[in-house]
Design an enzyme around this catalytic site. Structure first.
Site, PDB file in Angstrom:
ATOM      1  N   CYS A 133       1.207  33.030   7.680  1.00 26.67           N
ATOM      2  CA  CYS A 133       2.039  33.927   6.878  1.00 26.67           C
ATOM      3  C   CYS A 133       2.530  33.223   5.616  1.00 26.67           C
ATOM      4  CB  CYS A 133       3.235  34.391   7.709  1.00 26.67           C
ATOM      5  SG  CYS A 133       4.125  35.764   6.974  1.00 26.67           S
ATOM      6  N   GLY A 139      10.070  11.237  17.186  1.00 26.48           N
ATOM      7  CA  GLY A 139       9.839  12.091  18.349  1.00 26.48           C
ATOM      8  C   GLY A 139       8.396  12.477  18.558  1.00 26.48           C
ATOM      9  N   SER A 171       6.525  44.120   8.436  1.00 26.93           N
ATOM     10  CA  SER A 171       7.005  42.794   8.043  1.00 26.93           C
ATOM     11  C   SER A 171       8.494  42.811   7.737  1.00 26.93           C
ATOM     12  CB  SER A 171       6.237  42.302   6.810  1.00 26.93           C
ATOM     13  OG  SER A 171       6.473  43.175   5.710  1.00 26.93           O
ATOM     14  N   TYR A 174      -9.064  33.237  12.761  1.00 27.20           N
ATOM     15  CA  TYR A 174      -7.675  33.674  12.949  1.00 27.20           C
ATOM     16  C   TYR A 174      -7.127  34.030  11.583  1.00 27.20           C
ATOM     17  CZ  TYR A 174      -2.672  33.477  14.074  1.00 27.20           C
ATOM     18  OH  TYR A 174      -1.338  33.779  14.236  1.00 27.20           O
ATOM     19  N   GLY A 208       7.987  35.573   7.793  1.00 26.09           N
ATOM     20  CA  GLY A 208       7.399  34.513   6.982  1.00 26.09           C
ATOM     21  C   GLY A 208       7.277  33.171   7.661  1.00 26.09           C
ATOM     22  N   GLY A 213       6.174  31.033  14.322  1.00 26.51           N
ATOM     23  CA  GLY A 213       6.627  29.649  14.228  1.00 26.51           C
ATOM     24  C   GLY A 213       6.486  28.847  15.504  1.00 26.51           C
ATOM     25  N   ARG A 248       1.766  47.866   7.106  1.00 28.12           N
ATOM     26  CA  ARG A 248       2.731  46.906   7.647  1.00 28.12           C
ATOM     27  C   ARG A 248       3.503  46.226   6.522  1.00 28.12           C
ATOM     28  NH1 ARG A 248       3.748  41.682   9.613  1.00 28.12           N
ATOM     29  NH2 ARG A 248       4.453  41.702  11.786  1.00 28.12           N
ATOM     30  N   MET A 261      -2.077  39.374   9.462  1.00 22.99           N
ATOM     31  CA  MET A 261      -2.267  40.799   9.207  1.00 22.99           C
ATOM     32  C   MET A 261      -1.933  41.149   7.761  1.00 22.99           C
ATOM     33  SD  MET A 261      -3.556  41.666  11.944  1.00 22.99           S
ATOM     34  CE  MET A 261      -3.682  43.439  11.759  1.00 22.99           C
ATOM     35  N   SER A 309       2.115  30.776  11.221  1.00 24.27           N
ATOM     36  CA  SER A 309       1.247  29.744  10.637  1.00 24.27           C
ATOM     37  C   SER A 309       0.324  30.302   9.566  1.00 24.27           C
ATOM     38  CB  SER A 309       0.413  29.088  11.741  1.00 24.27           C
ATOM     39  OG  SER A 309      -0.461  30.036  12.334  1.00 24.27           O
TER      40      SER A 309
END
Length: 514
Positions: free
Chosen positions: A331, A501, A276, A411, A326, A366, A429, A414, A329
């Protein structure tokens, strides 16, 4: 004549938009939704856009898409599918070293040119041995030699047609009784080129083509299934032996050296050091170790979000950098550790520095839409790593389950406690394997079924090509050149602009992307 009219034609065009340098000149941290790219001039079709881009100093992909080394995203099925479509997958390491190496081996064996280490049996082996090999390796076209080894005299071949209708009581039958004998085989001489061998195989209408030397000893074999794969997947990422490219993740601790040995033996083409926060003495030491022991092996360092972090890893000898901290989605590193950086700023700052040393950058995290992929590439990233975008596809690990009538797959980050409890690799990690109290830097969740990436990735590829077309860039290298020269212009978006948008003003709608 009105005083605001300009005489002499339209040669005058006012400056519009911001260069990337101007966009990131102040101290604000920007992510992908905070800006847009202004359109350019179109003089080519979308399918002419070349998406070739560098993964590392020595590895180039035809598609800039990578699957993340997460245990709910990438194992062999995902890595195979990604490589077939021009990208690459990185096998996660939240498992035993043996399991991970076997997943790499599955990818490398999926497609080959000349197969120099095929499964070989002897006439004294039985039908049961062939069936066992089929279960283990997924195929049953097995050459038979006198001694059951490569380099021995070819005496026949056993295919599924030879054993399909045998009863269970016949599983002890010797292969000498059921094999197709040597005199009925079509073979090619040693020294034949792969193109010539493929032509012979096409004409023969056989499933396998043995390659023999002048003493009729087996030296290699090629498979008809590989011909079909070549035809169906022209963008496939392959090594010099025509095997699919495959990456794998390792940690930076002493016991990861054993894992590294198994991965190199299995044929991994590139290693990503999974951390990380990559700017550490542990990662620098591991880069030095790998470069000394396996100088041919490409090494990707990370994760980093600043030029200062990147400098130390570039000095250590990495061949690529993974950028992001960081921003995923799942994290929560920024929330828990107070460290990280908005991903748009991180990608631009690191890529702008690393390009001066010829080190490609991977934008990791991201990515929620194909537009985010285009923006990451426009900020200098060579490739884009995806986790949640590929999670819950058919090829992702895990079983589907239903909740409130919706088909889902798990999902998780880690850095989640779920992942940490499964294996110590994910703890390493985040530098927490020795901690009595585990600090979660990720969450577990579920994502709705997306179907196969055989449909989803082509949608992403087409989306990137259309985005580049609107920008006026014929290739990703042109896109980056336009950005660094200042020709590519950006504009910040207010929150109101972001709402404008998106879809708005409707009572209800269905959003089908492909």
């Amino acid at each position: 004549m009105a005083d605001y009219l300009i005489s002499g034609g339209t040669g005058y065009v006012p400056e519009d938009g911001l260069t990337a340098q101007q966009l990131f000149a102040n101290a604000d941290g920007l992510t992908y939704n905070d800006f847009l790219i202004l359109p350019g001039f179109i003089d080519f079709t979308a399918d002419e856009v070349d998406l070739t881009s560098a993964l590392t100093r020595k590895i180039t992909l035809k598609t800039p898409l990578i699957s993340s080394p997460m245990d709910t995203v990438t194992e062999a099925d995902m890595a195979i599918a990604m490589a077939l479509m021009g990208g690459i997958g990185f096998i996660h390491h939240n498992c035993t070293p043996e399991f991970q190496a076997n997943e790499v081996r599955k990818v490398k064996k999926f497609e080959q040119g000349f197969i120099t280490d095929p499964v070989v049996l002897s006439p004294s082996h039985t039908v049961g041995d062939v069936l066992e090999a089929k279960i283990r390796h997924g195929f049953s076209g097995i050459p038979i030699t006198e001694t059951g080894t490569m380099g021995s005299k070819l005496v026949g071949i056993v295919t599924s047609r030879d054993i399909d209708f045998l009863a269970e009581k016949d599983h002890t039958t010797l292969l000498s009784e059921v094999m197709t004998p040597r005199n009925e085989l079509v073979v090619a001489p040693a020294g034949v080129t792969l193109k010539e061998a493929n032509e012979i195989l096409q004409r023969s209408k056989k499933g396998k083509l043995p390659i023999v030397n002048d003493r009729d000893e087996l030296v290699a074999i090629i498979a008809r299934t590989d011909l079909k794969k070549n035809r169906d997947y022209p963008l496939a990422s392959k090594d010099s032996h025509k095997q699919l490219l495959c990456g794998a993740a390792v940690g930076t601790r002493e016991d990861d050296k054993y894992r590294l040995d198994l991965l190199t033996q299995a044929g991994a083409d590139v290693i990503v050091l999974d951390s990380s926060q990559g700017n550490s003495v542990y990662q620098i030491a591991m880069v030095h170790y790998i470069k000394q022991k396996y100088p041919h092996l490409q090494v990707i360092g990370g994760n980093v979000v600043t030029a200062a972090q990147a400098k130390n890893l570039i000095d250590a000898g990495v061949d690529g950098l993974r950028v992001g901290m960081g921003c995923g989605s799942i994290c929560i590193t920024q929330e828990v550790m107070a460290c990280g950086r908005p991903q748009g700023t991180a990608v631009y700052k690191v890529a702008e520095y690393a390009r001066r040393f010829g080190v490609p950058v991977i934008a990791d995290g991201g990515i929620q839409t194909v537009g985010h992929v285009v923006k990451a590439l426009a900020l200098g990233a060579s490739t884009v790593m995806m986790g949640s975008l590929l999670a819950a596809t058919t090829e992702a690990p895990g079983e589907y389950f239903f909740s409130d009538g919706v088909r889902l797959k798990k999902y998780r980050g880690m850095g989640s406690l779920d992942a940490m409890e499964k294996s110590s690799s994910s703890q390493k990690r985040y530098f927490s394997e020795g901690d009595k109290v585990k600090i979660a830097q990720g969450v577990s969740g579920s994502i709705q079924d997306k179907g196969s990436i055989q449909k989803f990735v082509p949608y992403l590829i087409a989306g990137i090509q259309h985005g580049c077309q609107d920008i006026g860039a014929r290739s990703l290298s042109v896109l980056r050149s336009m950005m660094y020269s200042g020709e590519l212009k950006f504009e910040k978006r207010t929150m109101s602009a972001q709402i404008e948008g998106g879809v708005h003003g409707l009572h209800s709608y269905e959003k089908r992307l492909y």
